[in-house]
Design a protein around this motif. Sequence first.
Motif, short mmCIF file in Angstrom:
data_model
loop_
_atom_site.label_atom_id
_atom_site.label_comp_id
_atom_site.label_asym_id
_atom_site.label_seq_id
_atom_site.Cartn_x
_atom_site.Cartn_y
_atom_site.Cartn_z
N GLY A 118 0.86 -1.25 0.13
CA GLY A 118 -0.08 -0.02 0.11
C GLY A 118 0.77 1.18 0.07
N VAL A 119 2.11 1.22 -0.62
CA VAL A 119 3.04 2.56 -0.48
C VAL A 119 2.20 3.79 -1.28
CG1 VAL A 119 5.09 3.42 -1.20
CG2 VAL A 119 5.03 1.29 -0.21
N LEU A 120 1.55 3.42 -2.51
CA LEU A 120 1.08 4.40 -3.42
C LEU A 120 -0.03 5.14 -2.81
CD1 LEU A 120 1.19 5.89 -5.81
CD2 LEU A 120 -0.05 4.11 -7.18
N SER A 121 -0.87 4.21 -2.36
CA SER A 121 -2.09 4.94 -1.55
C SER A 121 -1.73 5.49 -0.40
CB SER A 121 -2.98 3.48 -0.94
OG SER A 121 -3.57 2.80 -2.21
N ALA A 122 -0.52 5.11 0.43
CA ALA A 122 -0.22 5.94 1.53
C ALA A 122 0.37 7.21 1.18
CB ALA A 122 0.91 5.27 2.31
N VAL A 123 1.11 7.33 -0.04
CA VAL A 123 1.45 8.59 -0.33
C VAL A 123 0.48 9.53 -0.77
CG1 VAL A 123 3.05 9.84 -2.09
CG2 VAL A 123 3.90 7.68 -0.95
N ALA A 124 -0.49 8.98 -1.53
CA ALA A 124 -1.70 9.82 -2.21
C ALA A 124 -2.51 10.41 -0.98
CB ALA A 124 -2.60 8.95 -2.91
N VAL A 125 -2.79 9.46 0.10
CA VAL A 125 -3.53 10.13 1.09
C VAL A 125 -2.97 11.04 2.04
CG1 VAL A 125 -4.85 9.12 3.24
CG2 VAL A 125 -5.03 7.90 1.25
N ALA A 126 -1.52 10.78 2.37
CA ALA A 126 -0.79 11.66 3.03
C ALA A 126 -0.63 13.02 2.30
CB ALA A 126 0.66 11.00 3.50
N TYR A 127 -0.48 12.95 1.03
CA TYR A 127 -0.22 14.22 0.40
C TYR A 127 -1.72 15.11 0.28
CZ TYR A 127 1.41 17.57 -3.03
OH TYR A 127 1.81 18.67 -3.73
N ARG A 128 -2.66 14.27 0.24
CA ARG A 128 -4.00 15.16 0.54
C ARG A 128 -4.30 15.80 1.74
NH1 ARG A 128 -7.06 10.98 -2.06
NH2 ARG A 128 -7.87 10.29 -0.14
N SER A 129 -3.67 15.04 2.88
CA SER A 129 -3.53 15.89 4.24
C SER A 129 -2.42 16.82 4.39
CB SER A 129 -3.54 14.38 5.20
OG SER A 129 -4.49 13.78 4.77
N GLY A 130 -1.83 16.97 3.62
CA GLY A 130 -0.72 18.33 3.77
C GLY A 130 0.49 17.57 3.78
N ILE A 131 0.77 16.25 3.85
CA ILE A 131 2.04 15.96 4.09
C ILE A 131 2.71 15.54 2.74
CG2 ILE A 131 3.44 13.81 5.20
CD1 ILE A 131 0.86 13.52 6.86
N THR A 132 4.30 16.15 2.96
CA THR A 132 5.03 16.25 1.69
C THR A 132 6.26 15.64 1.51
OG1 THR A 132 6.05 18.44 2.32
CG2 THR A 132 4.02 18.43 0.96
N HIS A 133 6.55 14.85 2.89
CA HIS A 133 8.05 14.36 2.99
C HIS A 133 7.24 12.64 3.26
CE1 HIS A 133 11.59 12.41 5.04
NE2 HIS A 133 12.28 13.54 4.15
N PHE A 134 8.02 11.66 2.47
CA PHE A 134 7.83 10.50 2.81
C PHE A 134 9.10 9.81 2.90
CE2 PHE A 134 4.94 12.50 -0.39
CZ PHE A 134 3.89 12.46 0.43
N THR A 135 9.19 8.62 3.70
CA THR A 135 10.08 7.59 3.87
C THR A 135 9.93 6.13 3.67
OG1 THR A 135 11.15 9.34 5.60
CG2 THR A 135 12.16 6.94 5.51
N VAL A 136 10.44 5.77 2.34
CA VAL A 136 9.91 4.40 1.91
C VAL A 136 11.26 3.66 2.00
CG1 VAL A 136 7.76 5.41 0.99
CG2 VAL A 136 9.85 5.02 -0.41
N ALA A 137 10.92 2.31 1.70
CA ALA A 137 12.07 1.38 1.23
C ALA A 137 12.42 1.56 -0.15
CB ALA A 137 11.50 -0.04 1.55
N ARG A 138 13.86 1.39 -0.23
CA ARG A 138 14.51 1.59 -1.79
C ARG A 138 13.51 0.78 -2.73
NH1 ARG A 138 18.92 3.96 -3.67
NH2 ARG A 138 19.56 3.17 -5.75
N GLU A 139 13.30 -0.48 -2.45
CA GLU A 139 12.39 -1.45 -3.51
C GLU A 139 11.04 -0.84 -3.71
OE1 GLU A 139 12.58 -5.28 -2.34
OE2 GLU A 139 14.57 -5.22 -1.68
N GLY A 140 10.61 -0.01 -2.92
CA GLY A 140 9.33 0.81 -2.87
C GLY A 140 9.03 2.04 -3.56
N PHE A 141 10.45 2.62 -3.97
CA PHE A 141 10.71 3.95 -4.67
C PHE A 141 9.93 4.29 -5.69
CE2 PHE A 141 13.05 6.97 -7.04
CZ PHE A 141 12.78 8.17 -6.58
N ARG A 142 10.04 3.16 -6.73
CA ARG A 142 9.03 3.40 -7.88
C ARG A 142 7.47 3.60 -7.65
NH1 ARG A 142 12.91 5.89 -10.83
NH2 ARG A 142 14.84 4.57 -10.86
N GLU A 143 7.21 2.73 -6.74
CA GLU A 143 5.71 2.76 -6.63
C GLU A 143 5.24 4.10 -5.86
OE1 GLU A 143 2.48 0.48 -3.80
OE2 GLU A 143 4.30 -0.40 -4.05
N ALA A 144 6.06 4.42 -4.83
CA ALA A 144 5.90 5.86 -4.28
C ALA A 144 5.84 7.14 -5.43
CB ALA A 144 6.78 6.00 -3.05
N GLN A 145 6.74 6.74 -6.34
CA GLN A 145 7.15 8.05 -7.16
C GLN A 145 5.84 7.95 -8.34
OE1 GLN A 145 10.14 6.84 -9.98
NE2 GLN A 145 10.89 9.06 -10.02
#
Length: 333
Positions: A118-145
């Motif tokens: 759920g990395v992509l969903s986490a980033v999307a929901v967090a960004y809508r809540s005003g959060i702009t900094h995310f820390t993820v695993a390197r293997e999940g970077f493309r998903e977050a990107q």
Amino acid sequence: MNVLSFVPLGFDGELVSVEVDLRHGLPGTEIVGLPGAAVREARERIRVALANSGFVYPPLKILVNLSPADVPKFGAGFDLAIAVALLCRSGQIPSVIEGTTLAIGELLLDGRVRPARGVLSAVAVAYRSGITHFTVAREGFREAQSFGKGRIAAISHLRDLRHAFLGAPAKQEISDEHGIETVCVELSSVKHKSVASAATDIAPNYREMRGRPVLKRACEIAAAGRHNLLLSGPPGCGKTMAAERLFGLCPDLSHEQAVEVARIYSTAGLFQQEIRDSRRPPVRAPHHTASSEGMIGGGRYLAPGELSLAHNGILILDEAPEFRRSVLQGLRE
């Protein structure tokens, strides 16, 4: 600094605030806030991972609160957020980040960080809540990107947290003395380009079908207008062959539609590089023995079903009368 994590519950999921309290007393760690078995086991994983990464696990009475407390927490994706909150609370990692950060990832005993569901969903929901900094695993970077916004710190090991939280320059790779890399990329200015997919060239198409002009025309109309299509006839007349070739007639998804599809697959734990790079609509063809939960979604922890996985795409029900009545009724409703 506030630390958030994420629980992939339903489509949007839920942001979870991770709070850590350190007090003098009998050393021990307690996690509260409806943690599942994997979350409770995080205590031992984090303890060993910190020790193997050059950090000190505080010999104090530690209370970890996961809020909101009435939402069930499951999965190992809370490991990284709890570790970050603990290290920040004990002053072991200085940070120039103001406000709130989202951290999601699983820890191995040697300190390595694995991607979580759920990395992509986490980033999307967090960004809508005003959060702009995310820390993820390197293997999940493309998903977050794939979301394309915010500042993402992709780490391979807990040691990388020192770099990630010291405000590393954008678009720079850093290698520490252990050869471990941290990637910090500013994505707010990333422009999304339509990705040309070769899927249409290698996918089955109607050039392989001889005759059946009326059937082909019906499929063209269904694909153009996004209509439901019922194919009925004797065995061997080409019903399944025609349905499988609808994919080649469908247009590419827009960026917004592609992100929606990617988020669903991310929440279901089925995200792959091909899904991120392709703008082609998804195609799902479940077996007729599928349960209602498998088709519609649900379960103990809300998860997408085949109907959701076919969002903006094609859902093929081969031998439709063989599906359970409850499944067909659920699809009808």
